[in-house]
Design an enzyme around this catalytic site. Structure first.
Site, PDB file in Angstrom:
ATOM      1  N   TYR A 141      14.105 -46.789  39.332  1.00 22.76           N
ATOM      2  CA  TYR A 141      13.135 -47.818  38.933  1.00 22.76           C
ATOM      3  C   TYR A 141      13.820 -49.023  38.292  1.00 22.76           C
ATOM      4  O   TYR A 141      13.274 -50.118  38.277  1.00 22.76           O
ATOM      5  CB  TYR A 141      12.136 -47.259  37.911  1.00 22.76           C
ATOM      6  CG  TYR A 141      10.966 -46.521  38.495  1.00 22.76           C
ATOM      7  CD1 TYR A 141      11.140 -45.424  39.315  1.00 22.76           C
ATOM      8  CD2 TYR A 141       9.665 -46.922  38.203  1.00 22.76           C
ATOM      9  CE1 TYR A 141      10.058 -44.739  39.832  1.00 22.76           C
ATOM     10  CE2 TYR A 141       8.579 -46.241  38.709  1.00 22.76           C
ATOM     11  CZ  TYR A 141       8.776 -45.148  39.522  1.00 22.76           C
ATOM     12  OH  TYR A 141       7.695 -44.476  40.022  1.00 22.76           O
ATOM     13  N   LYS A 188      18.370 -33.299  42.348  1.00 20.63           N
ATOM     14  CA  LYS A 188      18.707 -33.129  43.774  1.00 20.63           C
ATOM     15  C   LYS A 188      20.233 -33.090  43.850  1.00 20.63           C
ATOM     16  O   LYS A 188      20.870 -33.886  44.547  1.00 20.63           O
ATOM     17  CB  LYS A 188      18.091 -34.279  44.589  1.00 20.63           C
ATOM     18  CG  LYS A 188      18.222 -34.139  46.096  1.00 20.63           C
ATOM     19  CD  LYS A 188      17.365 -33.039  46.701  1.00 20.63           C
ATOM     20  CE  LYS A 188      17.691 -32.881  48.176  1.00 20.63           C
ATOM     21  NZ  LYS A 188      17.010 -31.708  48.789  1.00 20.63           N
ATOM     22  N   ASP A 221      12.932 -30.569  45.874  1.00 19.31           N
ATOM     23  CA  ASP A 221      12.094 -30.148  47.009  1.00 19.31           C
ATOM     24  C   ASP A 221      11.534 -28.748  46.778  1.00 19.31           C
ATOM     25  O   ASP A 221      10.353 -28.475  47.027  1.00 19.31           O
ATOM     26  CB  ASP A 221      12.856 -30.238  48.346  1.00 19.31           C
ATOM     27  CG  ASP A 221      14.231 -29.585  48.309  1.00 19.31           C
ATOM     28  OD1 ASP A 221      14.736 -29.246  47.214  1.00 19.31           O
ATOM     29  OD2 ASP A 221      14.817 -29.403  49.394  1.00 19.31           O
ATOM     30  N   ASP A 245       7.709 -39.109  38.690  1.00 21.22           N
ATOM     31  CA  ASP A 245       6.533 -39.830  39.185  1.00 21.22           C
ATOM     32  C   ASP A 245       5.831 -39.003  40.262  1.00 21.22           C
ATOM     33  O   ASP A 245       4.619 -38.793  40.228  1.00 21.22           O
ATOM     34  CB  ASP A 245       6.979 -41.183  39.758  1.00 21.22           C
ATOM     35  CG  ASP A 245       5.816 -41.975  40.334  1.00 21.22           C
ATOM     36  OD1 ASP A 245       4.782 -42.078  39.646  1.00 21.22           O
ATOM     37  OD2 ASP A 245       5.950 -42.464  41.477  1.00 21.22           O
ATOM     38  N   ASP A 249       2.185 -36.469  39.932  1.00 18.85           N
ATOM     39  CA  ASP A 249       0.979 -36.687  40.754  1.00 18.85           C
ATOM     40  C   ASP A 249       0.615 -35.392  41.479  1.00 18.85           C
ATOM     41  O   ASP A 249      -0.552 -35.026  41.589  1.00 18.85           O
ATOM     42  CB  ASP A 249       1.197 -37.808  41.786  1.00 18.85           C
ATOM     43  CG  ASP A 249       0.556 -39.123  41.350  1.00 18.85           C
ATOM     44  OD1 ASP A 249       0.520 -39.382  40.121  1.00 18.85           O
ATOM     45  OD2 ASP A 249       0.101 -39.885  42.227  1.00 18.85           O
TER      46      ASP A 249
HETATM   47  C1  IPM Z   1       2.904 -43.968  36.998  1.00 21.44           C
HETATM   48  C2  IPM Z   1       2.620 -45.004  38.035  1.00 21.44           C
HETATM   49  C3  IPM Z   1       3.630 -46.134  37.892  1.00 21.44           C
HETATM   50  C4  IPM Z   1       5.013 -45.541  38.103  1.00 21.44           C
HETATM   51  C5  IPM Z   1       3.415 -47.334  38.812  1.00 21.44           C
HETATM   52  C6  IPM Z   1       2.001 -47.877  38.717  1.00 21.44           C
HETATM   53  C7  IPM Z   1       4.422 -48.416  38.561  1.00 21.44           C
HETATM   54  O1  IPM Z   1       2.635 -44.448  39.308  1.00 21.44           O
HETATM   55  O2  IPM Z   1       2.806 -44.278  35.795  1.00 21.44           O
HETATM   56  O3  IPM Z   1       3.205 -42.826  37.369  1.00 21.44           O
HETATM   57  O4  IPM Z   1       5.455 -45.401  39.241  1.00 21.44           O
HETATM   58  O5  IPM Z   1       5.652 -45.203  37.106  1.00 21.44           O
HETATM   59 MG    MG Z   2       2.851 -42.370  39.318  1.00 21.08          MG
END
Ligand code: IPM
Ligand code: MG
Length: 359
Positions: A141, A188, A221, A245, A249
């Site tokens: 990032y 990884k 993975d 990240d 999710d």
């Molecule tokens: C998160 C989001 C952010 C990230 C985006 C919106 C930049 O997905 O906080 O997980 O990738 O960190």
């Molecule tokens: Mg995210």
């Protein structure tokens, strides 16, 4: 206690849910005799519209002066042109970097009342309680990118230093010490040189400084798979920015809805940014149907981590638990059944917080 919250509602459903977090904080202040004050500041797409800047200097200054920052969400189709020179997400990344918030805590815990709302079977998810610690100010990032070949070749750099890995591993291992003394580090290392550094440093820090915490290293993975097949086996999980990240999710589906989950972004001081894991959900923005619980639970994390108000944080978490147990649902967790709106859910939590005889 006197405390000041900087509220950064942002875009999409951000303003609706941050409003409910504020209502919950007001209920906490009334109940426990605190004096909470608030100020609102722009971030993200609405801020680009207003000033051309997704994170104006005045916003960052206000955050530095506050005791805690509650953030809604940023982004939306209006600002998502891939050619756009500035993006709402730049504001989010900049606030993390500017405030030195390198540790992103994302607790993934199932709610007993909602276990059947999970897309996974009850016998797999029931009892899941994972604390993800995602490194937040390094990795791919923030490694910069290079473009060559007249634009035909683009490289994003995944970069970590020994010092960056050391501090996030220490952070996660300290959290593991307060839980079940188990830490899983995800990388990884079979492919990436950066991950080999990550693993080497992790093994050393754990051996030298945390011999009482059991360390397991898992490839990313395989971790993606284990999260769906045996989520209960994990306690504290530490990983880099990009893997964190993606995995959070994925893990957010275990309790049933992204709308329920909170996060804390912390650094070395008390100041933190607290935000729900979900995004700005532009498809439902302004309709009053978004789930405010992720934002309300983020406020609970602010009480705990920035203000040291553990009892109050637990009161918010328990109020949320009780409204869910009582059967109240926003549409994302209603499984087609009766649903209430954002404000009604927020009011129910606030009422529980004020109640003499809780539900
Ligand atoms: C998160 C989001 C952010 C990230 C985006 C919106 C930049 O997905 O906080 O997980 O990738 O960190
Ligand atoms: Mg995210």
């Amino acid at each position: 206690m006197n405390a000041h919250f900087a509220l950064l509602p942002g875009d999409g459903i951000g303003p609706e849910i941050v409003q409910e977090a504020r209502i919950a904080l007001d209920a906490v202040a009334d109940r426990y005799g605190h004096d909470f004050s608030y100020s609102e500041h722009p971030i993200g797409g609405c801020s680009i519209d207003a000033s051309g800047d997704p994170l104006p200097a005045a916003t960052i200054e206000a955050c530095r002066r506050a005791d805690a920052v509650i953030l809604g969400a940023v982004g939306g189709p209006k600002w998502s042109d891939p050619e756009a020179p500035i993006r709402p997400e730049d504001g989010l990344l900049a606030i993390r970097k500017e405030l030195g918030l390198y540790a992103n805590l994302r607790p993934i815990k199932t709610f007993e009342a909602l276990v059947d709302a999970s897309p996974l079977r009850r016998d797999i998810v029931d009892g899941t309680d994972i604390l993800f610690v995602r490194e937040l100010t390094g990795g791919i990032y923030f490694g910069g990118s290079t473009t060559s070949d007249g634009g035909d070749t683009v490289v994003d750099h995944m970069r970590y230093t020994v010092a960056e890995v050391e501090r996030i591993v220490r952070f996660a291992a300290s959290a593991a010490r307060k839980r079940s003394r188990r830490l899983t580090s995800v990388d990884k290392a079979n492919v990436l040189e950066v991950s080999r550094l990550w693993r080497r440093v992790t093994l050393r820090v754990m051996a030298e400084e945390f011999p009482d915490v059991a360390l397991e290293t898992v490839l990313v993975d395989a971790m993606a798979m284990h999260l769906l097949s045996r989520p209960r086996d994990f306690d504290v999980v530490v990983t880099g920015n990009l893997f964190g990240d993606i995995l959070t999710d994925e893990a957010s589906m275990l309790p049933g809805s992204l709308g329920l989950l909170a996060s804390a972004s912390l650094g070395d001081g008390a100041l933190g940014v607290y935000e729900p894991i979900h995004g700005s959900a532009p498809d439902i923005a302004g309709r009053g149907i978004a789930n405010p619980l992720g934002a309300i639970l983020s406020a609970a994390l602010a009480l705990r981590h920035s203000l040291g108000l553990d009892t109050e944080a637990e009161a918010v978490e328990s109020a949320v638990d009780r409204v869910l147990t009582a059967g109240l649902r926003t549409q994302d967790i209603a499984a087609g059944g009766a649903a209430i709106g954002t404000a009604a859910m927020g009011a129910a939590v606030a009422e529980e917080l004020r109640a003499e005889n809780p539900l």
